[in-house]
Design an enzyme around this catalytic site. Structure first.
Site, PDB file in Angstrom:
ATOM      1  N   ASP A  86       5.452   1.655   3.475  1.00  0.00           N
ATOM      2  CA  ASP A  86       5.619   2.254   2.396  1.00  0.00           C
ATOM      3  C   ASP A  86       4.867   0.704   1.477  1.00  0.00           C
ATOM      4  O   ASP A  86       5.119  -0.083   1.414  1.00  0.00           O
ATOM      5  CB  ASP A  86       7.289   1.914   1.614  1.00  0.00           C
ATOM      6  CG  ASP A  86       7.573   3.088   0.568  1.00  0.00           C
ATOM      7  OD1 ASP A  86       6.810   3.187  -0.187  1.00  0.00           O
ATOM      8  OD2 ASP A  86       9.001   3.263   0.504  1.00  0.00           O
ATOM      9  N   ASP A  97       2.885   5.886  -4.809  1.00  0.00           N
ATOM     10  CA  ASP A  97       3.699   5.095  -3.849  1.00  0.00           C
ATOM     11  C   ASP A  97       3.760   6.728  -2.435  1.00  0.00           C
ATOM     12  O   ASP A  97       4.157   7.606  -2.889  1.00  0.00           O
ATOM     13  CB  ASP A  97       5.148   5.977  -4.716  1.00  0.00           C
ATOM     14  CG  ASP A  97       6.357   4.759  -4.354  1.00  0.00           C
ATOM     15  OD1 ASP A  97       6.332   4.824  -2.559  1.00  0.00           O
ATOM     16  OD2 ASP A  97       7.227   5.519  -4.520  1.00  0.00           O
ATOM     17  N   HIS A 157      11.793  10.633  -6.710  1.00  0.00           N
ATOM     18  CA  HIS A 157      11.870  10.438  -7.980  1.00  0.00           C
ATOM     19  C   HIS A 157      10.296  11.085  -8.392  1.00  0.00           C
ATOM     20  O   HIS A 157       9.156  10.972  -7.868  1.00  0.00           O
ATOM     21  CB  HIS A 157      11.723   9.104  -8.052  1.00  0.00           C
ATOM     22  CG  HIS A 157      10.890   8.362  -7.074  1.00  0.00           C
ATOM     23  ND1 HIS A 157       9.844   7.699  -7.491  1.00  0.00           N
ATOM     24  CD2 HIS A 157      11.315   8.125  -6.056  1.00  0.00           C
ATOM     25  CE1 HIS A 157       9.068   6.590  -6.644  1.00  0.00           C
ATOM     26  NE2 HIS A 157       9.470   7.217  -5.566  1.00  0.00           N
ATOM     27  N   HIS A 165      10.371   5.057 -11.242  1.00  0.00           N
ATOM     28  CA  HIS A 165      11.010   5.600 -10.577  1.00  0.00           C
ATOM     29  C   HIS A 165      11.918   6.338 -11.785  1.00  0.00           C
ATOM     30  O   HIS A 165      12.736   5.989 -12.392  1.00  0.00           O
ATOM     31  CB  HIS A 165      12.027   4.610 -10.248  1.00  0.00           C
ATOM     32  CG  HIS A 165      11.662   3.882  -8.902  1.00  0.00           C
ATOM     33  ND1 HIS A 165      11.567   2.772  -8.315  1.00  0.00           N
ATOM     34  CD2 HIS A 165      11.625   4.836  -7.587  1.00  0.00           C
ATOM     35  CE1 HIS A 165      11.038   2.897  -7.418  1.00  0.00           C
ATOM     36  NE2 HIS A 165      11.300   3.829  -6.831  1.00  0.00           N
ATOM     37  N   GLU A 190      10.708  11.505  -0.588  1.00  0.00           N
ATOM     38  CA  GLU A 190      10.785  10.515   0.668  1.00  0.00           C
ATOM     39  C   GLU A 190      11.983  10.733   1.400  1.00  0.00           C
ATOM     40  O   GLU A 190      12.780  10.449   1.083  1.00  0.00           O
ATOM     41  CB  GLU A 190      10.561   9.356   0.085  1.00  0.00           C
ATOM     42  CG  GLU A 190      11.461   9.158  -1.454  1.00  0.00           C
ATOM     43  CD  GLU A 190      11.231   7.624  -1.844  1.00  0.00           C
ATOM     44  OE1 GLU A 190      10.803   6.599  -0.490  1.00  0.00           O
ATOM     45  OE2 GLU A 190      10.790   6.920  -2.701  1.00  0.00           O
ATOM     46  N   GLU A 284       6.869   9.563   2.742  1.00  0.00           N
ATOM     47  CA  GLU A 284       6.675  10.038   1.660  1.00  0.00           C
ATOM     48  C   GLU A 284       5.058  10.565   1.270  1.00  0.00           C
ATOM     49  O   GLU A 284       4.421   9.645   1.592  1.00  0.00           O
ATOM     50  CB  GLU A 284       7.140   8.541   1.248  1.00  0.00           C
ATOM     51  CG  GLU A 284       6.875   8.604  -0.618  1.00  0.00           C
ATOM     52  CD  GLU A 284       7.428   7.839  -1.181  1.00  0.00           C
ATOM     53  OE1 GLU A 284       7.893   6.457  -0.163  1.00  0.00           O
ATOM     54  OE2 GLU A 284       8.072   7.222  -2.468  1.00  0.00           O
TER      55      GLU A 284
HETATM   56 MN    MN Z   1       9.533   6.447  -3.349  1.00  0.00          MN
HETATM   57 MN    MN Z   2       8.257   4.246  -1.415  1.00  0.00          MN
END
Ligand code: MN
Ligand code: MN
Length: 299
Positions: A86, A97, A157, A165, A190, A284
């Site tokens: 990640d 992300d 998010h 976030h 995710e 994700e």
């Molecule tokens: Mn994330």
């Molecule tokens: Mn992530």
């Protein structure tokens, strides 16, 4: 919300994070040391004029998230491991992300297929006006059909400039929320699946911290460390190993980190582990919500 120029910036941080993930995936083989992967992948984005949005997360087996190698970490990947990679990139406060999951032996293929298919299903239904709880219901349905359970206290998010976030939370099950996605929002989706109980809790290790505010600290190493963190890692989470040069020994570095946590200078982001010790898979992607669909930014 982002203006046109902002969207160009998130496209850029999205594309580089996706390339970095591909590099991590290529290096992730049985026998490979996690610290070598982390060092190479974080360097990959820095060489290209970006910063890590957070340390490379390499969470193994029942670790769902937030494991990053410690200083002098000897941990190497095993043939039986299921690994979540990640990562995100940062530039001028624009953040990305994304994550992929690998399983060398194929033992956990159903969990990985579950999260990958759930991510595709979620992406295909995302457009302005869709309820986050409907996305969550679909994610749970797909994961369950493959024999796994969604992890209920982890989810997607919003991502805003300087805020990795933000609202809305995108659950991995129907949480009953009335929140809807709006045109122009950038969100990370995710799905997490497990063969354990479907919840994570904080584990005993912590290698990721985030600067909060400067405060009075007495001990000299802690003071120097606070100055270095405030100078270099004011905005994004950092790994303890990034501060290796700041203290005389590993022991004094970790002691100073503890002092900064007690003083409220930094906040810990401990490893998150599945409470039933189940294996965990994750996928994700980051997308921008459009009127009639969405566009993937981490590609
Ligand atoms: Mn994330
Ligand atoms: Mn992530």
């Amino acid at each position: 919300m982002y203006d046109d120029n902002g969207i160009k910036n998130v496209e850029e941080v999205g594309a580089i994070a996706y390339k970095a993930l591909a590099k991590a995936k290529e290096m992730a083989k049985p026998g490979a040391k996690l610290i070598d992967i982390a060092g190479a992948v974080e360097e990959f984005v820095k060489e290209r004029g970006f910063l890590p949005a957070f340390p490379l997360n390499l969470s193994v087996n029942s670790e769902a998230a937030h494991y990053t190698p410690s200083m002098d970490d000897e941990r190497a990947l095993d043939e039986e491991d299921i690994l979540k990679i990640d990562f995100g990139a940062a530039k001028d406060g624009f953040l990305s992300d994304c994550a992929v999951c690998v399983d060398f032996s194929g033992t956990h293929g159903n969990l990985i297929e579950g999260v990958e298919d759930a991510l595709s299903a979620a992406i295909s239904m995302i457009k302005a006006g869709v309820r986050t709880s409907d996305i969550g219901r679909e994610i749970e349905k797909v994961i369950t059909a493959k024999g796994g359970k969604p992890i209920k206290n982890l989810g997607g998010h919003g991502i805003e400039r300087h805020n990795l976030h933000s609202d809305p939370f995108i659950p991995n099950f129907n949480d009953g929320s009335d929140a809807v996605l709006e045109e122009g929002m950038v969100v990370a989706v995710e799905p997490f699946a497990t063969d354990g109980r479907g919840l994570v809790t904080e584990g005993s290790t912590c290698e990721i911290y985030q600067f909060a505010e400067e405060a009075g600290v007495r001990q000299q190493t802690a003071r120097q460390l606070m100055a270095e963190i405030a100078r270099s890692y004011r905005d994004e989470p950092f790994a303890v190993r990034w501060l290796a040069g700041t203290a005389q020994s590993k022991f004094s570095l970790y002691a100073a980190i503890q002092e900064l946590v007690r003083a409220g200078v930094i906040e810990p982001h401990p490893t998150l582990v599945e409470i039933g010790n189940g294996f965990v898979a994750q996928a994700e992607a980051m997308v921008v919500v459009e009127k009639d669909g969405c566009r993937i930014l981490t590609k």
